[in-house]
Design a protein around this motif. Structure first.
Motif, PDB file in Angstrom:
ATOM      1  N   ASP A  33      47.707  44.238  45.465  1.00 61.72           N
ATOM      2  CA  ASP A  33      46.880  44.927  44.467  1.00 61.72           C
ATOM      3  C   ASP A  33      47.353  44.624  43.046  1.00 61.72           C
ATOM      4  O   ASP A  33      46.542  44.386  42.134  1.00 61.72           O
ATOM      5  CB  ASP A  33      46.914  46.440  44.710  1.00 61.72           C
ATOM      6  N   GLN A  34      48.666  44.632  42.848  1.00 60.27           N
ATOM      7  CA  GLN A  34      49.205  44.368  41.510  1.00 60.27           C
ATOM      8  C   GLN A  34      48.964  42.917  41.076  1.00 60.27           C
ATOM      9  O   GLN A  34      48.623  42.658  39.913  1.00 60.27           O
ATOM     10  CB  GLN A  34      50.703  44.696  41.478  1.00 60.27           C
ATOM     11  N   LEU A  35      49.137  41.978  42.017  1.00 63.13           N
ATOM     12  CA  LEU A  35      48.890  40.577  41.686  1.00 63.13           C
ATOM     13  C   LEU A  35      47.411  40.325  41.409  1.00 63.13           C
ATOM     14  O   LEU A  35      47.064  39.528  40.523  1.00 63.13           O
ATOM     15  CB  LEU A  35      49.380  39.673  42.823  1.00 63.13           C
ATOM     16  N   LYS A  36      46.552  40.981  42.165  1.00 65.08           N
ATOM     17  CA  LYS A  36      45.116  40.851  41.915  1.00 65.08           C
ATOM     18  C   LYS A  36      44.766  41.300  40.503  1.00 65.08           C
ATOM     19  O   LYS A  36      43.961  40.679  39.814  1.00 65.08           O
ATOM     20  CB  LYS A  36      44.322  41.675  42.937  1.00 65.08           C
ATOM     21  N   GLY A  37      45.371  42.408  40.098  1.00 67.57           N
ATOM     22  CA  GLY A  37      45.096  42.926  38.762  1.00 67.57           C
ATOM     23  C   GLY A  37      45.515  41.982  37.660  1.00 67.57           C
ATOM     24  O   GLY A  37      44.941  41.989  36.565  1.00 67.57           O
ATOM     25  N   LYS A  38      46.512  41.149  37.942  1.00 67.46           N
ATOM     26  CA  LYS A  38      47.021  40.235  36.925  1.00 67.46           C
ATOM     27  C   LYS A  38      46.419  38.831  37.025  1.00 67.46           C
ATOM     28  O   LYS A  38      46.128  38.193  36.004  1.00 67.46           O
ATOM     29  CB  LYS A  38      48.546  40.108  37.060  1.00 67.46           C
ATOM     30  N   PHE A  39      46.254  38.335  38.256  1.00 71.53           N
ATOM     31  CA  PHE A  39      45.965  36.903  38.434  1.00 71.53           C
ATOM     32  C   PHE A  39      44.743  36.573  39.298  1.00 71.53           C
ATOM     33  O   PHE A  39      44.498  35.402  39.570  1.00 71.53           O
ATOM     34  CB  PHE A  39      47.178  36.209  39.071  1.00 71.53           C
ATOM     35  N   GLU A  40      44.003  37.570  39.728  1.00 73.55           N
ATOM     36  CA  GLU A  40      42.939  37.311  40.700  1.00 73.55           C
ATOM     37  C   GLU A  40      41.980  36.204  40.243  1.00 73.55           C
ATOM     38  O   GLU A  40      41.495  36.201  39.116  1.00 73.55           O
ATOM     39  CB  GLU A  40      42.127  38.575  40.972  1.00 73.55           C
ATOM     40  N   GLY A  41      41.742  35.255  41.151  1.00 75.90           N
ATOM     41  CA  GLY A  41      40.764  34.197  40.905  1.00 75.90           C
ATOM     42  C   GLY A  41      41.271  33.011  40.118  1.00 75.90           C
ATOM     43  O   GLY A  41      40.526  32.041  39.902  1.00 75.90           O
ATOM     44  N   GLN A  42      42.542  33.037  39.714  1.00 78.49           N
ATOM     45  CA  GLN A  42      43.055  31.961  38.866  1.00 78.49           C
ATOM     46  C   GLN A  42      43.165  30.621  39.602  1.00 78.49           C
ATOM     47  O   GLN A  42      42.920  29.565  39.022  1.00 78.49           O
ATOM     48  CB  GLN A  42      44.422  32.353  38.296  1.00 78.49           C
ATOM     49  N   ALA A  43      43.530  30.661  40.873  1.00 84.16           N
ATOM     50  CA  ALA A  43      43.645  29.415  41.634  1.00 84.16           C
ATOM     51  C   ALA A  43      42.283  28.741  41.775  1.00 84.16           C
ATOM     52  O   ALA A  43      42.153  27.528  41.618  1.00 84.16           O
ATOM     53  CB  ALA A  43      44.244  29.688  43.008  1.00 84.16           C
ATOM     54  N   GLN A  44      41.268  29.541  42.042  1.00 87.23           N
ATOM     55  CA  GLN A  44      39.922  28.984  42.165  1.00 87.23           C
ATOM     56  C   GLN A  44      39.412  28.503  40.815  1.00 87.23           C
ATOM     57  O   GLN A  44      38.784  27.440  40.722  1.00 87.23           O
ATOM     58  CB  GLN A  44      38.966  30.029  42.737  1.00 87.23           C
ATOM     59  N   ALA A  45      39.686  29.289  39.750  1.00 87.34           N
ATOM     60  CA  ALA A  45      39.222  28.910  38.415  1.00 87.34           C
ATOM     61  C   ALA A  45      39.856  27.605  37.947  1.00 87.34           C
ATOM     62  O   ALA A  45      39.239  26.843  37.186  1.00 87.34           O
ATOM     63  CB  ALA A  45      39.545  30.024  37.422  1.00 87.34           C
ATOM     64  N   SER A  46      41.073  27.333  38.422  1.00 87.45           N
ATOM     65  CA  SER A  46      41.780  26.124  38.005  1.00 87.45           C
ATOM     66  C   SER A  46      41.471  24.930  38.905  1.00 87.45           C
ATOM     67  O   SER A  46      41.946  23.824  38.644  1.00 87.45           O
ATOM     68  CB  SER A  46      43.296  26.374  38.019  1.00 87.45           C
ATOM     69  N   ALA A  47      40.698  25.162  39.948  1.00 88.93           N
ATOM     70  CA  ALA A  47      40.409  24.093  40.906  1.00 88.93           C
ATOM     71  C   ALA A  47      39.623  22.977  40.246  1.00 88.93           C
ATOM     72  O   ALA A  47      38.668  23.207  39.507  1.00 88.93           O
ATOM     73  CB  ALA A  47      39.642  24.650  42.101  1.00 88.93           C
ATOM     74  N   ASN A  48      40.045  21.764  40.502  1.00 88.67           N
ATOM     75  CA  ASN A  48      39.370  20.572  40.002  1.00 88.67           C
ATOM     76  C   ASN A  48      38.496  20.015  41.118  1.00 88.67           C
ATOM     77  O   ASN A  48      38.949  19.832  42.240  1.00 88.67           O
ATOM     78  CB  ASN A  48      40.422  19.546  39.568  1.00 88.67           C
TER      79      ASN A  48
END
Length: 208
Positions: A175-190
């Motif tokens: 829950d805490q990681l989601k609040g900080k970083f959720e979706g970042q891996a997908q957003a950075s996907a090339n």
């Protein structure tokens, strides 16, 4: 004498034509040899790539199977569940599914018999990408944080209450990681990286 000279000349002409044809044949054979060498080099490289891809995948699977066995929860079905999660997240983020499987194997040691969920795996990847930490190192940090290691909790700016079970700590960390970083891996996907991973999986299947 004239006839003999003519015959000799005709013979010489025939001999020259044979030499020319032989030279042309030699040139053609040399060209074929060069093309064959190039083609064989390409085939050899492809075989090497497919075998390596398969070996890496097999190694990741062995590590996962062993990690699950160490916790007494191994089953073929659970291995498949974990690998399906890794494949889905690779398709979403472009991060190599074998690296994800290795991370699942590594973090299992910190969770005991608590199963690695898709939410935990995705939170791990988001954290890894956002903090520019390789997946293996991020896994260790996250695993220690879930275990309640104070230094890692502080480093990751996470808080856990005393007396929480492993399941509860894992849920809180997610829950805490989601609040900080959720979706970042997908957003950075090339898109090219995702395509490359799809091709790598194709080569891996050929190598089986």
């Amino acid at each position: 004498i004239i006839r003999i000279d003519a015959e000799i000349k005709g013979f010489q002409n025939q001999l020259k034509r044979v030499k020319d044809e032989t030279k042309n044949l030699e040139t053609s054979l040399n060209s074929i040899a060069r093309i064959s060498a190039i083609a064989w080099a390409g085939i050899t490289a492809t075989i090497g790539t497919t075998v390596y891809a398969y070996q890496d995948s097999a190694k990741a699977t062995r590590e996962l199977s062993q990690a699950l066995a160490n916790q007494g929860i191994y089953s073929k079905e659970l291995v498949k569940d974990y690998k399906d999660i890794a494949q889905a997240l690779q398709d979403k983020t472009g991060i190599d599914d074998d690296d994800i499987v290795k991370a699942q194997a590594k973090i299992q040691a910190y969770l005991g018999q608590t199963k690695v969920t898709k939410e935990l795996t995705e939170a791990l990847l988001d954290y890894s990408v956002t903090t520019n930490t390789n997946v293996s190192q991020a896994t260790i940090q996250l695993g220690k944080a879930i275990s309640g290691d104070i230094d890692n909790l502080r480093a990751m700016k996470l808080e856990l209450k005393d007396g929480m079970s492993v399941q509860e700590r894992m849920g809180s960390v997610i829950d805490q990681l989601k609040g900080k970083f959720e979706g970042q891996a997908q957003a950075s996907a090339n898109s090219m990286e995702i395509l490359r991973r799809v091709f790598a999986d194709f080569m891996e299947n050929i190598g089986k």
